[in-house]
Design a protein around this motif. Structure first.
Motif, short mmCIF file in Angstrom:
data_model
loop_
_atom_site.label_atom_id
_atom_site.label_comp_id
_atom_site.label_asym_id
_atom_site.label_seq_id
_atom_site.Cartn_x
_atom_site.Cartn_y
_atom_site.Cartn_z
N VAL A 157 0.84 -1.10 -0.18
CA VAL A 157 -0.31 0.08 0.09
C VAL A 157 1.02 1.00 0.18
O VAL A 157 0.51 2.41 -0.59
CB VAL A 157 -1.07 0.17 1.43
N GLY A 158 2.33 1.18 0.66
CA GLY A 158 2.93 2.81 0.81
C GLY A 158 2.90 2.76 -0.96
O GLY A 158 3.97 3.92 -1.25
N HIS A 159 3.21 1.65 -1.55
CA HIS A 159 4.00 1.49 -2.40
C HIS A 159 3.08 2.53 -3.87
O HIS A 159 2.97 3.43 -4.62
CB HIS A 159 4.40 0.55 -3.69
N THR A 160 1.39 2.19 -3.55
CA THR A 160 0.77 2.77 -3.98
C THR A 160 0.09 4.08 -3.28
O THR A 160 -0.36 4.86 -4.35
CB THR A 160 -0.80 1.94 -3.85
N LEU A 161 1.00 4.60 -2.55
CA LEU A 161 1.16 6.00 -2.17
C LEU A 161 2.10 7.09 -2.40
O LEU A 161 2.12 8.17 -2.35
CB LEU A 161 0.79 6.19 -0.59
N GLY A 162 2.31 6.58 -3.80
CA GLY A 162 3.54 7.18 -4.00
C GLY A 162 5.36 6.49 -3.38
O GLY A 162 6.42 7.62 -4.23
N LEU A 163 5.28 6.55 -2.48
CA LEU A 163 6.07 5.74 -1.56
C LEU A 163 7.53 4.66 -1.92
O LEU A 163 6.37 3.72 -2.47
CB LEU A 163 5.67 5.18 0.05
N ARG A 164 8.66 4.92 -2.26
CA ARG A 164 9.44 4.06 -2.78
C ARG A 164 10.45 3.59 -1.46
O ARG A 164 10.15 3.90 -0.40
CB ARG A 164 11.19 4.96 -3.45
N HIS A 165 10.94 2.85 -1.98
CA HIS A 165 11.39 1.60 -0.91
C HIS A 165 12.43 2.48 -0.07
O HIS A 165 13.55 3.49 -0.97
CB HIS A 165 12.38 0.25 -1.61
N ASN A 166 12.98 2.83 1.20
CA ASN A 166 14.31 3.45 1.99
C ASN A 166 14.64 1.96 2.33
O ASN A 166 14.90 1.81 3.31
CB ASN A 166 13.59 3.79 3.09
N MET A 167 15.68 1.70 1.82
CA MET A 167 16.43 1.09 1.66
C MET A 167 17.43 1.27 3.51
O MET A 167 18.59 0.16 3.15
CB MET A 167 17.48 -0.20 0.74
N GLY A 168 18.04 2.62 2.93
CA GLY A 168 18.73 3.05 4.51
C GLY A 168 18.16 3.27 6.01
O GLY A 168 19.18 3.15 6.44
N SER A 169 16.21 2.77 5.58
CA SER A 169 16.09 3.51 7.14
C SER A 169 16.51 1.53 8.23
O SER A 169 16.69 2.57 9.12
CB SER A 169 14.62 2.82 6.85
N SER A 170 17.39 1.04 7.48
CA SER A 170 17.50 -0.07 8.71
C SER A 170 19.17 0.70 9.37
O SER A 170 19.16 0.06 10.50
CB SER A 170 17.89 -1.29 8.62
N SER A 171 19.49 1.23 7.92
CA SER A 171 20.66 1.45 8.75
C SER A 171 20.72 2.83 10.01
O SER A 171 22.27 3.00 10.75
CB SER A 171 21.86 1.84 7.97
N ARG A 172 20.04 3.23 10.47
CA ARG A 172 19.72 4.11 11.27
C ARG A 172 19.49 3.52 12.86
O ARG A 172 19.86 4.22 13.42
CB ARG A 172 18.97 5.02 11.13
N THR A 173 19.43 2.16 13.20
CA THR A 173 19.57 1.47 14.38
C THR A 173 20.71 1.25 14.78
O THR A 173 20.72 0.43 13.71
CB THR A 173 18.26 0.74 14.33
N PRO A 174 21.03 1.17 15.99
CA PRO A 174 22.37 0.81 16.66
C PRO A 174 22.30 -0.34 16.63
O PRO A 174 21.43 -0.90 17.37
CB PRO A 174 22.64 1.63 17.26
N VAL A 175 23.13 -1.46 16.20
CA VAL A 175 22.89 -3.09 16.24
C VAL A 175 22.49 -3.65 17.81
O VAL A 175 21.37 -3.84 18.42
CB VAL A 175 24.25 -3.92 16.32
N GLU A 176 22.94 -2.51 18.25
CA GLU A 176 22.93 -3.65 19.84
C GLU A 176 20.96 -2.98 20.33
O GLU A 176 20.70 -3.54 21.68
CB GLU A 176 24.18 -3.16 21.22
N ASN A 177 21.04 -2.04 19.43
CA ASN A 177 19.20 -1.77 20.79
C ASN A 177 18.57 -3.33 19.88
O ASN A 177 17.32 -3.03 19.94
CB ASN A 177 18.55 -0.61 20.03
N LEU A 178 18.71 -3.57 18.42
CA LEU A 178 18.04 -4.50 18.25
C LEU A 178 17.86 -5.74 19.33
O LEU A 178 17.37 -6.60 19.30
CB LEU A 178 18.58 -4.72 16.67
N ARG A 179 18.55 -5.51 20.04
CA ARG A 179 18.86 -6.59 21.51
C ARG A 179 17.90 -6.13 22.55
O ARG A 179 17.79 -6.68 23.84
CB ARG A 179 20.11 -7.17 21.76
N ASN A 180 17.79 -4.59 22.98
CA ASN A 180 17.13 -3.93 23.48
C ASN A 180 15.76 -4.61 23.35
O ASN A 180 15.17 -3.97 22.58
CB ASN A 180 17.32 -2.90 23.96
N LYS A 181 15.00 -5.37 24.33
CA LYS A 181 14.06 -5.95 24.68
C LYS A 181 12.56 -4.36 24.91
O LYS A 181 12.22 -4.07 23.91
CB LYS A 181 13.29 -6.60 25.33
#
Length: 844
Positions: A460-484
């Motif tokens: 649905v995001g594509h049909t609203l005009g949005l492209r892939h944001n492949m860089g978004s996940s790089s803004r999360t520090p790796v250790e935060n991904l283990r912080n519940k």
């Protein structure tokens, strides 16, 4: 339009070779006999007739965009003068289609912008509009622009009658719709693709025409000759698939739907494209008399959202208001009932984003419960999620938009039934180490439903005009991904438009729930919708551009709002399927989970009477995930960061090298986790059940492919060029990188260890890669719409360093041979020495 956007349309126009078929009323009048009336009187009979002589009492009439008349077997359009020269979009979709070609009912065939125009001889032209260059009619240059952008005449219609009030014309469209005509039929490429010949007239007919206030819908059954092909396509030719129907009847029949939808008389105000926010874009070149250079207007694609008249003042005060016309997606009634609520939830999840843009109840998903007997899923008034009975593991979200402004008119999401297998495999391989519900071959309906929900939101995001944001996940520090607490509050990526899939970094001991494992609509998505859909209240597009540019500048304070384009091959922060701000740390955690999963894979894939097909599929998926980790890491080597900026921004440049420490860490990781044989992946209890040893091992393929990528001429040249531009202190020098890779791949030369079969294969691949570098092939263009010429490294430092590396390696290999006791290792080294000798001195 952008050239890569309009190219398919231009190609279709260039390939059109439609034969103009004579209409029944075009049959020449027989020669006059001596007793006949004068020729001018006879000729007059060919002109328009009185209205009631054409639209007789037998007519069945429907009123709408065009007034549609059916008289016996004839179909007529009555087109008011007010619609002449008004641009319309005509979309063509399969309503029913023969099986076996990978296309399904509901999918789009093509869309064209057209207009009707009165011709010089009491006729009406149908023109196809190609919006490339424009100018305002008040400018002198308008004449030149118009003369240099003539739109093709696709069809000519004789005026059969004038309307009762003389403000409309009546044309016979029967033969046009029954005929094989590009604007409302199949293009040349599609016919080639399905091995279709000429359309068969007596097996093609108009199924029905309905008309509504802003659109007219035409259904046509088309039958084509199709001679079965038993030969593969010629090299460089069109890919071709003969449909099964052709083998059965040497004919292919399909039912197609044309939607004519009127574009607004005054186009919606454009919002200019900004590369720092991920919207699809269209463009054209604008000319005017006052310019010193042309104005290439690039603008985003979006829906028109406006407040109700009575709410305008509330809207201006910043209060949430409902739009005049909300964005509604209907669920195809062919969709299994148990999945419909999840698809609707995925649509409705976007409401929070539109609230940030100032609108409530702006978007919603609904069941298809149309009571109107003539309503159909292809009707341009409705946007529909079409459920496609396919074994393809995919879904997609296109839209149809006004090329003058970017206004989205409608959208049909394509949802392939077998996308559920893809979701299952992703989730088992990425999450089964931490989520017990992922440890089986058939998930619960609730789990599969939630997986469907996230894909629904993405499309649905594509049909609203949005492209892939492949860089978004790089803004999360790796250790935060283990912080519940953190990851369950914020999500593992800031954008549903990323290809972040699931949180594979989370470890079993972290006790993270599905809320911290699943993707969701995040901070970036809400910001992007706000940027694209919130009104700036500017008086014109230029003022709007200044205001929304300031919005972007303000957003830079929050790194989670960063957009990383999907089309950048060099920036390691913008990758598919990756997580976190450090590929090496994230991949190491991912591998730990894979090592847990592989031990349990035989048990988790077991089903009654299964012949190890499940185990084979899931082992392949596991090795594929491991391969992704390796490629995520490799992209850091020679990486170049790109941060699009406007002149108001200060700080770092647009282009900068990936930090040297990161690149060194990447090579160290590959030497340890990949080039050293990953024996944990070579589980004989699995391999002996699924893989005949005569085939190449998947693990060996991963090793060789990543090594070849690492030693590719393009990457090595990029390293050399980066050092030349940015200096040795900030970059990873090419020679150092080559030395580090060699130490990892050839560690047995100093350790004197036995060289196993995987390492022998890898080392041979290394030598062959360097031999290729000193004898580079002539560069060839890469295939696809973004064609680039391959890098020619013949006259670069790459050749020099590769030759030096081979020379040094031969010396090391020759020195190691006498002390090598393992017979196969010695044979291998002798072979390698011979190969290098022949490469360095072919005459030796």
């Amino acid at each position: 339009m952008k050239k890569y956007i309009i190219f398919p349309a231009l190609l279709c126009c260039a390939l059109v070779a439609t034969a103009k078929k004579k209409h029944k009323n075009d049959t020449p009048t027989p020669p006059a006999t001596p007793a006949a009336k004068p020729a001018d009187s006879t000729a007059s009979k060919k002109g328009p007739k009185p209205y009631n002589k054409v639209i007789t009492d037998k007519a069945v009439t429907k009123y709408g965009l065009f007034t549609v008349h059916k008289v016996d077997e004839k179909w007529y359009f009555e087109i008011p003068d007010s619609l002449m020269n008004r641009e319309m979009i005509v979309t063509t979709r399969y309503n029913k289609i023969a099986g076996g070609g990978g296309k399904y009912a509901g999918e789009m065939v093509n869309d064209q912008t057209i207009l009707w125009e009165k011709g010089p001889n009491k006729n009406v032209f149908l023109r196809v509009v190609t919006t490339i260059s424009l100018a305002d009619s008040s400018n002198e240059i308008y004449k030149a622009v118009t003369n240099s952008n003539l739109n093709p005449i696709a069809e000519s219609f004789e005026i059969k009658a004038y309307g009762k009030d003389s403000n409309s014309v009546v044309i016979d469209v029967s033969d046009f719709f029954k005929g094989d005509n590009q604007p409302i039929g199949l293009g040349t490429y599609t016919k080639k693709q399905f091995n279709l010949g000429n359309q068969i007239g007596d097996r093609s007919y108009i199924q029905g025409i309905n008309t509504f206030p802003i659109n007219t819908e035409v259904r046509v059954v088309r039958t084509f000759n199709s001679t079965p092909s038993f030969m593969p396509p010629t090299p460089g030719g069109f890919p071709s698939t003969t449909l099964p129907a052709a083998y059965a009847a040497e004919a292919v029949t399909m039912e197609m739907n044309n939607s004519f939808i009127l574009l607004p008389k005054v186009p919606m105000q454009k919002r200019y494209y900004d590369p720092r926010v991920g919207f699809f874009a269209d463009d054209y070149v604008m000319y005017n008399d006052m310019q010193q250079k042309v104005d290439n207007q690039v603008f985003i694609i979006r829906w028109r959202l406006e407040p109700k008249d009575e709410d305008i003042e509330k809207w201006k005060r910043g209060e949430l208001v409902e739009p005049k016309k909300p964005i509604v997606y209907y669920i195809d009634p062919a969709t299994p009932k148990k999945w419909r609520p999840y698809l609707i939830q995925g649509i409705n999840d976007w409401q929070a984003a539109f609230e940030q843009a100032g609108f409530k109840n702006a978007i919603m998903g609904k069941e298809w419960d149309m009571k109107d007997s003539v309503a159909n899923l292809e009707d341009a008034r409705y946007s529909v999620l079409r459920y496609l009975p396919s074994n393809i593991e995919n879904a997609y979200g296109p839209n149809v938009h006004d090329p003058r402004s970017g206004e989205i008119m409608e959208s049909h999401i394509g949802w392939f039934h077998n996308v559920m297998k893809l979701l299952h495999d992703w989730y088992m391989i990425q999450a089964a180490a931490v989520d017990p519900s992922a440890r089986k071959m058939e998930f619960s309906d609730e789990l599969m439903g939630q997986l469907i929900r996230f894909v629904s939101s993405h499309e649905v995001g594509h049909t609203l005009g949005l492209r892939h944001n492949m860089g978004s996940s790089s803004r999360t520090p790796v250790e935060n991904l283990r912080n519940k607490a953190w990851v369950e509050a914020h999500g593992h990526t800031a954008s549903i438009m990323d290809y972040a899939r699931f949180n594979y970094v989370a470890q079993p001991e972290d006790n993270i729930s599905e809320k911290g494992l699943f993707p969701r609509i995040g901070d970036y998505d809400k910001w992007a919708i706000q940027w694209g859909y919130k009104s700036s209240f500017a008086k014109d597009e230029k003022e709007d551009k200044k205001i929304v540019n300031q919005w972007v500048l303000d957003s830079l304070k929050n790194s989670r709002l960063w957009f990383g384009t999907e089309s950048n091959p060099f920036d390691p922060r913008s990758q598919t399927e990756d997580l976190g701000d450090n590929s090496m740390k994230a991949s190491a955690y991912g591998i730990k989970n894979l090592q847990v999963i592989i031990k349990k894979l035989p048990d988790w894939t077991k089903e009654d009477a299964d012949k190890y097909d499940n185990l084979k599929d899931m082992y392949g998926a596991l090795v594929g995930q491991y391969n992704r980790y390796m490629n995520h890491v490799a992209k850091n080597v020679g990486g170049v960061y790109e941060n699009p900026k406007s002149v108001e921004q200060t700080g770092e440049d647009v282009y900068s090298p990936a930090p040297k420490a990161i690149q060194v860490e990447a090579v160290t990781f590959l030497n340890k986790q990949l080039f050293e044989t990953p024996t944990w992946l070579l589980d004989k209890d699995i391999l002996n059940k699924i893989n005949n040893p005569v085939s190449t091992e998947m693990v060996s393929n991963v090793q060789v492919n990543v090594l070849n990528s690492l030693l590719s001429g393009a990457r090595l040249n990029r390293l050399a060029m980066s050092t030349g531009r940015f200096g040795t202190s900030d970059t990873y020098p090419l020679e150092q990188m080559m030395d580090d890779v060699k130490k990892g791949v050839w560690s047995e030369l100093s350790s004197k260890k036995t060289i196993d079969i995987f390492r022998r294969n890898l080392q041979k691949a290394y030598v062959e890669a360097l031999i290729t570098l000193i004898n580079p092939f002539a560069p060839a263009p890469t295939p696809g719409p973004f064609q680039q010429m391959a890098v020619n490294t013949k006259n670069t430092d790459v050749v020099s360093i590769a030759r030096a590396q081979l020379t040094a390696l031969k010396t090391q290999v020759d020195g190691a041979i006498p002390g090598t006791s393992d017979k196969m290792s010695k044979y291998h080294l002798q072979d390698v020495s011979f190969r290098i000798k022949k490469a360095l001195d072919p005459k030796a």
